[in-house]
Scaffold this motif. Structure first.
Motif, PDB file in Angstrom:
ATOM      1  N   ASP A  14       0.823  -1.208   0.000  1.00  0.00           N
ATOM      2  CA  ASP A  14       0.000   0.000   0.000  1.00  0.00           C
ATOM      3  C   ASP A  14       0.861   1.264   0.000  1.00  0.00           C
ATOM      4  O   ASP A  14       0.443   2.316   0.479  1.00  0.00           O
ATOM      5  CB  ASP A  14      -0.929   0.002   1.227  1.00  0.00           C
ATOM      6  N   PHE A  15       2.028   1.162  -0.540  1.00  0.00           N
ATOM      7  CA  PHE A  15       2.991   2.253  -0.523  1.00  0.00           C
ATOM      8  C   PHE A  15       2.613   3.280  -1.586  1.00  0.00           C
ATOM      9  O   PHE A  15       2.582   2.971  -2.781  1.00  0.00           O
ATOM     10  CB  PHE A  15       4.381   1.672  -0.781  1.00  0.00           C
ATOM     11  N   ASN A  16       2.331   4.521  -1.175  1.00  0.00           N
ATOM     12  CA  ASN A  16       1.968   5.594  -2.101  1.00  0.00           C
ATOM     13  C   ASN A  16       3.230   6.243  -2.657  1.00  0.00           C
ATOM     14  O   ASN A  16       3.868   7.057  -1.995  1.00  0.00           O
ATOM     15  CB  ASN A  16       1.098   6.631  -1.380  1.00  0.00           C
ATOM     16  N   LYS A  17       3.585   5.890  -3.872  1.00  0.00           N
ATOM     17  CA  LYS A  17       4.826   6.396  -4.469  1.00  0.00           C
ATOM     18  C   LYS A  17       4.659   7.786  -5.083  1.00  0.00           C
ATOM     19  O   LYS A  17       5.592   8.338  -5.650  1.00  0.00           O
ATOM     20  CB  LYS A  17       5.348   5.409  -5.503  1.00  0.00           C
ATOM     21  N   ASN A  18       3.439   8.346  -4.997  1.00  0.00           N
ATOM     22  CA  ASN A  18       3.203   9.693  -5.524  1.00  0.00           C
ATOM     23  C   ASN A  18       3.423  10.780  -4.479  1.00  0.00           C
ATOM     24  O   ASN A  18       3.156  11.956  -4.743  1.00  0.00           O
ATOM     25  CB  ASN A  18       1.781   9.785  -6.093  1.00  0.00           C
ATOM     26  N   MET A  19       3.878  10.397  -3.296  1.00  0.00           N
ATOM     27  CA  MET A  19       4.163  11.390  -2.264  1.00  0.00           C
ATOM     28  C   MET A  19       5.326  12.283  -2.682  1.00  0.00           C
ATOM     29  O   MET A  19       6.190  11.880  -3.462  1.00  0.00           O
ATOM     30  CB  MET A  19       4.511  10.696  -0.940  1.00  0.00           C
ATOM     31  N   SER A  20       5.340  13.486  -2.125  1.00  0.00           N
ATOM     32  CA  SER A  20       6.498  14.358  -2.311  1.00  0.00           C
ATOM     33  C   SER A  20       7.625  13.860  -1.411  1.00  0.00           C
ATOM     34  O   SER A  20       7.429  12.984  -0.553  1.00  0.00           O
ATOM     35  CB  SER A  20       6.136  15.796  -1.945  1.00  0.00           C
ATOM     36  N   ASN A  21       8.807  14.438  -1.614  1.00  0.00           N
ATOM     37  CA  ASN A  21       9.955  14.070  -0.791  1.00  0.00           C
ATOM     38  C   ASN A  21       9.664  14.298   0.687  1.00  0.00           C
ATOM     39  O   ASN A  21       9.946  13.442   1.540  1.00  0.00           O
ATOM     40  CB  ASN A  21      11.170  14.895  -1.236  1.00  0.00           C
ATOM     41  N   GLU A  22       9.079  15.447   1.010  1.00  0.00           N
ATOM     42  CA  GLU A  22       8.782  15.771   2.407  1.00  0.00           C
ATOM     43  C   GLU A  22       7.712  14.845   2.976  1.00  0.00           C
ATOM     44  O   GLU A  22       7.794  14.408   4.132  1.00  0.00           O
ATOM     45  CB  GLU A  22       8.314  17.230   2.526  1.00  0.00           C
ATOM     46  N   GLU A  23       6.693  14.532   2.161  1.00  0.00           N
ATOM     47  CA  GLU A  23       5.631  13.625   2.611  1.00  0.00           C
ATOM     48  C   GLU A  23       6.194  12.229   2.866  1.00  0.00           C
ATOM     49  O   GLU A  23       5.766  11.532   3.794  1.00  0.00           O
ATOM     50  CB  GLU A  23       4.518  13.563   1.576  1.00  0.00           C
ATOM     51  N   LEU A  24       7.154  11.806   2.042  1.00  0.00           N
ATOM     52  CA  LEU A  24       7.779  10.506   2.226  1.00  0.00           C
ATOM     53  C   LEU A  24       8.491  10.424   3.573  1.00  0.00           C
ATOM     54  O   LEU A  24       8.378   9.428   4.296  1.00  0.00           O
ATOM     55  CB  LEU A  24       8.765  10.228   1.097  1.00  0.00           C
ATOM     56  N   VAL A  25       9.206  11.480   3.927  1.00  0.00           N
ATOM     57  CA  VAL A  25       9.906  11.507   5.220  1.00  0.00           C
ATOM     58  C   VAL A  25       8.913  11.402   6.366  1.00  0.00           C
ATOM     59  O   VAL A  25       9.115  10.623   7.313  1.00  0.00           O
ATOM     60  CB  VAL A  25      10.753  12.790   5.351  1.00  0.00           C
ATOM     61  N   GLN A  26       7.825  12.154   6.300  1.00  0.00           N
ATOM     62  CA  GLN A  26       6.823  12.118   7.363  1.00  0.00           C
ATOM     63  C   GLN A  26       6.152  10.744   7.433  1.00  0.00           C
ATOM     64  O   GLN A  26       5.842  10.249   8.518  1.00  0.00           O
ATOM     65  CB  GLN A  26       5.773  13.212   7.137  1.00  0.00           C
ATOM     66  N   TRP A  27       5.928  10.133   6.267  1.00  0.00           N
ATOM     67  CA  TRP A  27       5.329   8.791   6.256  1.00  0.00           C
ATOM     68  C   TRP A  27       6.255   7.782   6.912  1.00  0.00           C
ATOM     69  O   TRP A  27       5.820   6.916   7.666  1.00  0.00           O
ATOM     70  CB  TRP A  27       5.038   8.380   4.807  1.00  0.00           C
TER      71      TRP A  27
END
Length: 484
Positions: A254-267
């Motif tokens: 369920d990994f959302n690869k459309n996140m931004s760089n910052e959103e990825l860090v928070q995730w």
């Protein structure tokens, strides 16, 4: 009418199992109908809990492996959904696990149930309620109660002492056979270590029995409680306190690869899935490859790697993640960035060990999209001696998606039949939840994250990877990062 439904499995009965008749009275007609429909079509719509036991048993007896996996996945989902003590849910898990173990000698569900009860810290209360009907329990179920208690033998002794006291007041001086069986089976030395007064209270009650045989048995039990049983101690520690599940849990479905760089860090900070450095690398690398090669995002480049390495370092310190073994210091995650800064030194102790598969793999990126196995040599430190033929180790099996839109899984083989005519044999001490599987290319020593295939749900998606990456990652070595 029922016999007409099972023509498909006659080959299994007469050819493989050499049976000319089969008693279907133990299965409901509805379950037999669902089973045969599933065997013909290769799919099953819904497995209800009312039909679960029959379908699960038939899938194993008639060797319909895909249906057995479906039942296991359903059971696993229920176990994982139990996050707080719930006796109805836990007793269902325990009874279904006990049934399969008792009838087919398969421990998967049983180990999962025992682990879940311990995980939600419900051992004492569960055992007390479960033993209220001890007279109706088979000796196999009583054995599993002892296994569930593990080192916490006081759970059993306290419950039986209360029951014995109440029974003497209401029914007189009668020692129930389940009580005697449990006390004979439990390691009372462990109870003596944790609550000697509780054990002495039990022996006081037994010594007051009027019949000589019970008193003599009580003295024998007391003598046995003075003797340490090292085998019981080690078995309890390694086998009963963990949730046994054979699914390898490092795949980002369920990994959302459309996140931004910052959103990825928070995730990564908030995600329960990302609980180690290697998982963090895989999450970022899978995100990067998708954004760069599938979305054609030219803004994603080397600077993202440098920034992300700094972010992973900060997250690791905050979360207290264990450092990686020195064997991974030369592994590259891309852009010539190695993971050396996250590894221990050559002479430092590490909580992980790296285990290589016995053979290199051609076309390694797409191995996991087909039915295949990976073999590993590994002797667990808790296995002090072994006289079994072959080498200690384990086998991982890929279970491909059955239809487009589904996802494949990677599983640890735990049954003895999985190791028939294999070069390795399996020990119960090896556990899937301690593993992280990854792949490293032979030519460039690059990390290949398994989560690349986490989003692949159709042949079209898979073709995209083949078009972009074929020939780049052709030969690799699968490895397991194992937490000791």
């Amino acid at each position: 009418e029922i016999m007409s439904l099972i023509c498909l499995v006659r080959v299994v009965l007469t050819g493989d199992l050499h049976m000319t008749t089969v008693d279907l009275l133990e299965f409901s007609q509805e379950a037999v109908g669902v089973f045969v429909d599933a065997a013909y079509s290769g799919t099953v719509n819904t497995i209800t809990w009312d039909l679960f036991r029959d379908l699960n048993k038939m899938s194993h007896v008639f060797e319909v492996s895909w249906l057995a996996w479906k039942c296991l996945e359903l059971f696993t989902d229920l176990a994982e959904s139990v996050t707080a003590p719930s006796y109805p849910d836990l007793v269902y898990l325990f009874d279904e696990g006990a049934f399969l173990y008792d009838n087919l000698k398969k421990r998967e569900l049983c180990d999962m149930a025992i682990g879940k009860i311990g995980q939600v810290k419900y051992k004492g209360e569960f055992i007390e309620r479960y033993l209220q009907n001890a007279g109706r329990l088979s000796t196999k179920k009583l054995d599993l109660v002892v296994e569930l208690a593990g080192n916490d033998v006081t759970c059993i002794v306290e419950t039986l002492t209360k029951q014995l006291t109440e029974q003497i007041h209401t029914e007189g001086w009668v020692l129930p056979s389940p009580t005697k069986y449990l006390l004979d089976s439990a390691d009372l030395y462990l109870c003596k270590l944790s609550d000697e007064d509780l054990l002495e209270n039990l022996f006081t009650i037994v010594r007051d029995f009027p019949d000589v045989d019970t008193v003599r048995w009580g003295f024998d039990l007391m003598r046995k409680s003075q003797q340490e049983n090292p085998q019981s101690l080690s078995h309890s520690c390694c086998s009963t306190n963990l949730l046994r599940c054979d699914v390898i849990k490092n795949l980002y479905y369920d990994f959302n690869k459309n996140m931004s760089n910052e959103e990825l860090v928070q995730w990564m900070i908030a995600s329960e899935e990302v609980n180690s450095l290697l998982l963090a690398f895989e999450a970022f690398y899978a995100w990067f490859l998708y954004r760069r090669f599938i979305c054609k995002d030219q803004q994603i480049g080397e600077s993202q790697f440098n920034n992300m390495f700094d972010s992973i370092s900060q997250i690791s310190e905050q979360q207290g993640w264990l450092r990686l073994p020195s064997a991974l210091r030369s592994v590259q995650s891309a852009w010539c960035n190695t993971m050396s800064r996250f590894c221990v030194g050559d002479n430092e102790n590490c909580a992980y060990t790296v285990i290589d598969s016995t053979e290199d793999c051609n076309d390694s990126l797409f191995l996991l999209s087909k039915d295949s196995t990976l073999v590993f040599n590994f002797k667990h430190p808790d296995v002090l001696s072994c006289d079994l033929p072959g080498r200690c180790g384990f086998i991982l099996k890929t279970v491909p998606r059955e239809t487009e839109g589904e996802l494949w899984t990677l599983r640890l083989c735990t049954e003895s039949e999985d190791y028939h005519n294999q070069q390795v044999h399996f020990h119960e001490e090896v556990r899937a939840e301690k593993m992280h599987v990854f792949c490293v290319t032979k030519s460039y020593n690059n990390l290949i994250p398994l989560s690349w295939l986490g989003w692949v749900k159709s042949s079209t998606d898979l073709q995209k990877w083949q078009d972009i990456l074929i020939g780049i990652y052709d030969v690799g070595c699968y490895k397991v990062l194992y937490e000791i």
